[in-house]
Design a protein around this motif. Structure first.
Motif, PDB file in Angstrom:
ATOM      1  N   GLY A  32     -68.801 107.454 -24.689  1.00 40.06           N
ATOM      2  CA  GLY A  32     -67.417 107.268 -25.075  1.00 40.06           C
ATOM      3  C   GLY A  32     -66.876 108.246 -26.100  1.00 40.06           C
ATOM      4  N   GLY A  33     -67.557 109.364 -26.297  1.00 39.55           N
ATOM      5  CA  GLY A  33     -67.073 110.384 -27.223  1.00 39.55           C
ATOM      6  C   GLY A  33     -67.831 111.675 -27.007  1.00 39.55           C
ATOM      7  N   PRO A  34     -67.395 112.763 -27.616  1.00 37.49           N
ATOM      8  CA  PRO A  34     -68.135 114.025 -27.481  1.00 37.49           C
ATOM      9  C   PRO A  34     -69.569 113.878 -28.005  1.00 37.49           C
ATOM     10  CG  PRO A  34     -65.995 114.365 -28.531  1.00 37.49           C
ATOM     11  CD  PRO A  34     -66.216 112.896 -28.493  1.00 37.49           C
ATOM     12  N   ILE A  35     -70.523 114.259 -27.205  1.00 34.88           N
ATOM     13  CA  ILE A  35     -71.933 114.244 -27.609  1.00 34.88           C
ATOM     14  C   ILE A  35     -72.434 115.680 -27.511  1.00 34.88           C
ATOM     15  CG2 ILE A  35     -74.243 113.365 -27.117  1.00 34.88           C
ATOM     16  CD1 ILE A  35     -72.937 110.842 -25.956  1.00 34.88           C
ATOM     17  N   LEU A  36     -72.618 116.302 -28.671  1.00 32.34           N
ATOM     18  CA  LEU A  36     -72.979 117.713 -28.749  1.00 32.34           C
ATOM     19  C   LEU A  36     -74.493 117.825 -28.871  1.00 32.34           C
ATOM     20  CD1 LEU A  36     -70.272 118.762 -31.393  1.00 32.34           C
ATOM     21  CD2 LEU A  36     -70.012 118.447 -28.917  1.00 32.34           C
ATOM     22  N   THR A  37     -75.127 118.494 -27.917  1.00 34.05           N
ATOM     23  CA  THR A  37     -76.592 118.491 -27.855  1.00 34.05           C
ATOM     24  C   THR A  37     -77.263 119.636 -28.597  1.00 34.05           C
ATOM     25  OG1 THR A  37     -76.743 119.849 -25.853  1.00 34.05           O
ATOM     26  CG2 THR A  37     -76.419 117.456 -25.551  1.00 34.05           C
ATOM     27  N   MET A  38     -76.574 120.751 -28.808  1.00 39.61           N
ATOM     28  CA  MET A  38     -77.156 121.992 -29.337  1.00 39.61           C
ATOM     29  C   MET A  38     -78.124 122.643 -28.353  1.00 39.61           C
ATOM     30  SD  MET A  38     -75.585 122.279 -32.226  1.00 39.61           S
ATOM     31  CE  MET A  38     -74.203 121.223 -31.760  1.00 39.61           C
ATOM     32  N   GLU A  39     -78.091 122.200 -27.104  1.00 36.27           N
ATOM     33  CA  GLU A  39     -78.896 122.811 -26.037  1.00 36.27           C
ATOM     34  C   GLU A  39     -77.994 123.734 -25.215  1.00 36.27           C
ATOM     35  OE1 GLU A  39     -82.124 122.606 -25.015  1.00 36.27           O
ATOM     36  OE2 GLU A  39     -82.736 121.376 -26.728  1.00 36.27           O
ATOM     37  N   ASP A  40     -78.332 125.009 -25.118  1.00 29.60           N
ATOM     38  CA  ASP A  40     -77.469 125.988 -24.455  1.00 29.60           C
ATOM     39  C   ASP A  40     -77.213 125.659 -22.985  1.00 29.60           C
ATOM     40  OD1 ASP A  40     -77.147 127.484 -26.749  1.00 29.60           O
ATOM     41  OD2 ASP A  40     -78.825 128.820 -26.297  1.00 29.60           O
ATOM     42  N   ASP A  41     -78.235 125.106 -22.293  1.00 31.85           N
ATOM     43  CA  ASP A  41     -78.073 124.852 -20.861  1.00 31.85           C
ATOM     44  C   ASP A  41     -77.367 123.531 -20.575  1.00 31.85           C
ATOM     45  OD1 ASP A  41     -80.107 123.258 -21.763  1.00 31.85           O
ATOM     46  OD2 ASP A  41     -81.504 123.691 -20.135  1.00 31.85           O
ATOM     47  N   ASN A  42     -77.139 122.721 -21.605  1.00 33.90           N
ATOM     48  CA  ASN A  42     -76.482 121.429 -21.421  1.00 33.90           C
ATOM     49  C   ASN A  42     -75.798 121.058 -22.734  1.00 33.90           C
ATOM     50  OD1 ASN A  42     -75.798 119.217 -19.887  1.00 33.90           O
ATOM     51  ND2 ASN A  42     -77.619 118.050 -20.422  1.00 33.90           N
ATOM     52  N   PRO A  43     -74.778 121.833 -23.151  1.00 29.28           N
ATOM     53  CA  PRO A  43     -74.250 121.729 -24.516  1.00 29.28           C
ATOM     54  C   PRO A  43     -73.553 120.419 -24.852  1.00 29.28           C
ATOM     55  CG  PRO A  43     -72.896 123.203 -23.194  1.00 29.28           C
ATOM     56  CD  PRO A  43     -74.104 122.893 -22.378  1.00 29.28           C
ATOM     57  N   GLN A  44     -72.998 119.730 -23.838  1.00 28.46           N
ATOM     58  CA  GLN A  44     -72.299 118.472 -24.111  1.00 28.46           C
ATOM     59  C   GLN A  44     -72.582 117.492 -22.978  1.00 28.46           C
ATOM     60  OE1 GLN A  44     -68.459 118.959 -25.809  1.00 28.46           O
ATOM     61  NE2 GLN A  44     -67.716 116.936 -25.202  1.00 28.46           N
ATOM     62  N   VAL A  45     -72.883 116.247 -23.343  1.00 28.99           N
ATOM     63  CA  VAL A  45     -73.197 115.227 -22.341  1.00 28.99           C
ATOM     64  C   VAL A  45     -72.314 114.010 -22.567  1.00 28.99           C
ATOM     65  CG1 VAL A  45     -75.574 115.996 -22.037  1.00 28.99           C
ATOM     66  CG2 VAL A  45     -75.061 114.256 -23.762  1.00 28.99           C
ATOM     67  N   GLU A  46     -72.346 113.110 -21.586  1.00 30.24           N
ATOM     68  CA  GLU A  46     -71.522 111.901 -21.653  1.00 30.24           C
ATOM     69  C   GLU A  46     -72.238 110.732 -22.319  1.00 30.24           C
ATOM     70  OE1 GLU A  46     -68.647 112.141 -17.776  1.00 30.24           O
ATOM     71  OE2 GLU A  46     -70.709 111.463 -17.442  1.00 30.24           O
ATOM     72  N   ALA A  47     -73.565 110.761 -22.280  1.00 32.00           N
ATOM     73  CA  ALA A  47     -74.306 109.610 -22.810  1.00 32.00           C
ATOM     74  C   ALA A  47     -75.705 110.028 -23.225  1.00 32.00           C
ATOM     75  CB  ALA A  47     -74.389 108.508 -21.753  1.00 32.00           C
ATOM     76  N   ILE A  48     -76.245 109.331 -24.212  1.00 33.95           N
ATOM     77  CA  ILE A  48     -77.671 109.456 -24.510  1.00 33.95           C
ATOM     78  C   ILE A  48     -78.252 108.052 -24.676  1.00 33.95           C
ATOM     79  CG2 ILE A  48     -77.494 111.725 -25.611  1.00 33.95           C
ATOM     80  CD1 ILE A  48     -78.036 110.268 -28.294  1.00 33.95           C
ATOM     81  N   ALA A  49     -79.488 107.918 -24.249  1.00 33.73           N
ATOM     82  CA  ALA A  49     -80.202 106.648 -24.363  1.00 33.73           C
ATOM     83  C   ALA A  49     -81.368 106.818 -25.322  1.00 33.73           C
ATOM     84  CB  ALA A  49     -80.702 106.202 -22.993  1.00 33.73           C
ATOM     85  N   ILE A  50     -81.565 105.810 -26.170  1.00 36.29           N
ATOM     86  CA  ILE A  50     -82.608 105.849 -27.204  1.00 36.29           C
ATOM     87  C   ILE A  50     -83.600 104.721 -26.964  1.00 36.29           C
ATOM     88  CG2 ILE A  50     -83.045 105.816 -29.694  1.00 36.29           C
ATOM     89  CD1 ILE A  50     -81.157 108.085 -28.730  1.00 36.29           C
ATOM     90  N   LYS A  51     -84.872 105.011 -27.096  1.00 41.41           N
ATOM     91  CA  LYS A  51     -85.906 103.980 -27.028  1.00 41.41           C
ATOM     92  C   LYS A  51     -87.049 104.329 -27.967  1.00 41.41           C
ATOM     93  CE  LYS A  51     -88.784 101.267 -23.887  1.00 41.41           C
ATOM     94  NZ  LYS A  51     -88.154  99.971 -24.244  1.00 41.41           N
ATOM     95  N   ASP A  52     -87.440 103.344 -28.766  1.00 44.25           N
ATOM     96  CA  ASP A  52     -88.572 103.507 -29.690  1.00 44.25           C
ATOM     97  C   ASP A  52     -88.414 104.739 -30.575  1.00 44.25           C
ATOM     98  OD1 ASP A  52     -89.747 101.220 -28.604  1.00 44.25           O
ATOM     99  OD2 ASP A  52     -90.867 102.373 -27.105  1.00 44.25           O
ATOM    100  N   GLY A  53     -87.182 104.978 -31.023  1.00 44.87           N
ATOM    101  CA  GLY A  53     -86.932 106.062 -31.973  1.00 44.87           C
ATOM    102  C   GLY A  53     -86.854 107.440 -31.374  1.00 44.87           C
ATOM    103  N   LYS A  54     -86.911 107.527 -30.025  1.00 44.32           N
ATOM    104  CA  LYS A  54     -86.836 108.827 -29.364  1.00 44.32           C
ATOM    105  C   LYS A  54     -85.726 108.831 -28.322  1.00 44.32           C
ATOM    106  CE  LYS A  54     -91.662 110.194 -30.037  1.00 44.32           C
ATOM    107  NZ  LYS A  54     -92.911 110.661 -29.364  1.00 44.32           N
ATOM    108  N   ILE A  55     -85.327 110.031 -27.934  1.00 43.24           N
ATOM    109  CA  ILE A  55     -84.294 110.183 -26.920  1.00 43.24           C
ATOM    110  C   ILE A  55     -84.927 109.990 -25.540  1.00 43.24           C
ATOM    111  CG2 ILE A  55     -82.601 111.741 -25.903  1.00 43.24           C
ATOM    112  CD1 ILE A  55     -82.378 113.057 -28.703  1.00 43.24           C
TER     113      ILE A  55
END
Length: 574
Positions: A32-55
């Motif tokens: 629901g907002g800009p998610i900036l990854t700092m990854e050149d091949d995928n600089p912005q995504v729509e969602a991230i999921a977190i489990k046990d403290g990791k992506i």
């Protein structure tokens, strides 16, 4: 019997499938907002999921749905921006903790002490407010002659005017100098005929030759260490010493500025004890990388080796620190050309001074590089940068220094264009204190370096064009742990007066953001676990109220950190 057997198989399959799916259920899903990854091949995504403290996942919202379970906390960012937690490439958290009880003498924009009368009044008000006993020492921190109206340091006599009975010491914003009154000279047993220590100076009135109260570099550090040893320890409350409470407050301050990895860039004495105690009591919520001062810990330097590059209760020994010169705004940095306007009492050919000889620095760096231990080297003036490149370059030729050690040049303020290729060839990382452009750029232009040299301070674009990985730091407590001001300065190159200083050194916002995330992770040998939003990396995150990539770059300093998340857990929320 066959039907019953088949039913058991089906039920077993459903149980196994359910367990398998549960293993992939995210603890938290952000969208629901800009998610900036700092990854050149995928600089912005729509969602991230977190489990046990990791992506667990980083990508489209549609593909993220498969990680939603009954217990997944789905968080709508509501157009706020999420990106990797900021990484402190160089700061001093134990110094910040140690200064928590000091009188704040900072000028604008962070404080209110903008001239010497205000400094005197602030000290007097502190003494009166707390009704201090007549001989209780008083410590102030953060005065800055570069910004104060008089553009000079206070004197011993001006501090005597505050009190002749309270020993007083006020510490320069750079941390590389201090001024004491007569009562403090007496308490510290510093006589009028005191000799300068190696790498430091006791300054004197040019007419009377009497000590004027100003202590530079090692003279100041020695005074502070001696004073610390003389001060009584406050009693513990709720099982915590005042020092630990101050440390926890400092850690929270770093969190409020979006940092999930914190640096202690010159650990020694009580600071080392403090970090170890905090780690032992499991009070460290961030990751803290500390760099013990090599000279201060020279006798027991090998005792650090078993802890190298290992987090133990969130504390990691990251290498050793070397302070090769002083401060440019304080005019103790070591230059090849004289200061534009020398400090009071110095001749026109004054160039600052070194802390080490080449021989000492060579021997010390050879000692640690031979053990594959890296270093941070404080180098502000171009002569100090020359020395570091000269010595490390020699060790590189001898096969003792290897670029994979990622030794870091800290500050690199008075850099020259010819340094860039040498930095790349030798294989070291420059970490720039870019906020200098904004905070002290006018002072560098008109008093420290002059227009030409000032235009090349913190030359981040020259480093970028050369393909050099660089970082940006805040050097707290020289400033608050404020990395967005460093980003603002690197992008805009605007001074406090509004002058554009060295416009050719401006960089794009994304490159400045990488300098405080993925590049800083690389500097710490942690790029595989931090610095970008990639599957498998730690869920170290920051949520901002604005998207730094879409707002007017001149508004970058107005960005607020709304939430800081360390390994999936919120550690700060505004």
């Amino acid at each position: 019997m066959l039907k019953l057997h088949n039913l058991k198989i089906i039920l077993l399959f459903l149980v196994i499938t359910s367990c398998k799916n549960a293993k992939n259920d995210a603890d938290t899903l952000y969208y629901g907002g800009p998610i900036l990854t700092m990854e050149d091949d995928n600089p912005q995504v729509e969602a991230i999921a977190i489990k046990d403290g990791k992506i667990l996942f980083s990508g489209s919202k549609q593909n993220a749905k498969r990680f939603i379970g009954n217990n997944t906390n789905q968080i709508n960012l509501e157009n706020k921006t999420l990106m990797p937690g900021f990484i402190d490439a160089h700061g001093h958290i134990t110094s910040r903790a140690g200064m928590s009880q000091a009188v704040d003498l900072s000028p604008s924009p962070y404080g209110t002490v903008n001239n010497i009368p205000e400094l005197q009044t602030t000290l007097k008000e502190y003494i009166n407010k707390y009704q201090l006993d007549p001989t209780t020492p008083v410590m102030g921190n953060g005065y800055d002659d570069a910004i104060m109206e008089e553009h000079r340091h206070p004197t011993r006599e001006e501090l005597d005017a505050v009190s002749t009975t309270h020993p007083i010491i006020v510490i320069h914003a750079s941390g590389h100098a201090s001024v004491v009154n007569s009562a403090m000279l007496k308490l510290l047993q510093i006589p009028e005929d005191v000799k300068d220590p190696e790498g430091g100076h006791y300054r004197r009135d040019p007419k009377t030759k009497r000590l004027n109260g100003k202590l530079e570099e090692n003279a100041s550090f020695m005074a502070l260490m001696k004073l610390t040893a003389l001060l009584p320890k406050p009693p513990e409350t709720a099982g915590l010493s005042q020092s630990l409470k101050d440390f926890l407050a400092a850690q929270d301050e770093w969190f409020s500025y979006g940092q999930t990895t914190i640096c202690d860039g010159r650990t020694m004495g009580v600071g080392l004890t403090l970090l170890r105690e905090a780690a032992a009591k499991k009070l460290i919520k961030a990751d803290i990388v500390y760099f013990p001062d090599f000279e201060a810990n020279k006798k027991e330097w090998e005792s650090f080796l078993p802890h190298y590059m290992k987090y133990e209760n969130n504390l990691k020994f990251g290498g050793f620190k070397f302070s090769d010169d002083g401060s440019p705004q304080g005019k103790t940095a070591w230059l090849t050309q004289p200061y534009l306007i020398p400090p009071e009492g110095q001749s026109k050919d004054y160039k600052g001074f070194p802390i080490f000889t080449d021989e000492v620095l060579y021997d010390d760096l050879k000692t640690i590089f031979s053990k594959n231990i890296t270093a941070q080297l404080h180098v502000n003036g171009d002569a100090a940068i020359d020395q570091a490149l000269r010595v490390i370059g020699k060790l590189r030729q001898e096969g003792i220094y290897k670029p994979e050690l990622r030794a870091t040049l800290i500050h690199v303020q008075n850099s020259r264009p010819d340094h860039i290729s040498k930095i790349k060839d030798i294989g070291v990382i420059p970490s720039y204190f870019s906020a200098h452009v904004y905070l002290w750029g006018d002072w560098h232009y008109s008093s420290v370096f002059g227009p030409e040299r000032a235009a090349f301070i913190s030359p981040v674009n020259a480093a970028k064009d050369a393909g050099i990985t660089f970082t940006i730091h805040h050097d707290a407590p020289v400033t608050p742990p404020d990395l967005m001001t460093g980003v603002y300065a690197a992008v805009n190159r605007i001074t406090r007066s509004g002058m554009v200083l060295g416009p050719e050194q401006r960089i794009k916002v994304i490159d400045a953001l990488k300098a405080i995330t993925i590049n800083a992770a690389y500097q710490y040998h942690e790029e595989d676990i931090k610095g970008s939003l990639k599957e498998g990396k730690l869920a170290d995150l920051v949520i901002l109220n604005k998207d730094p990539l879409t707002i007017d770059p001149k508004e970058l300093r107005s960005i607020q950190v709304l939430e800081t998340i360390k390994e999936g857990k919120t550690v700060f929320k505004r």
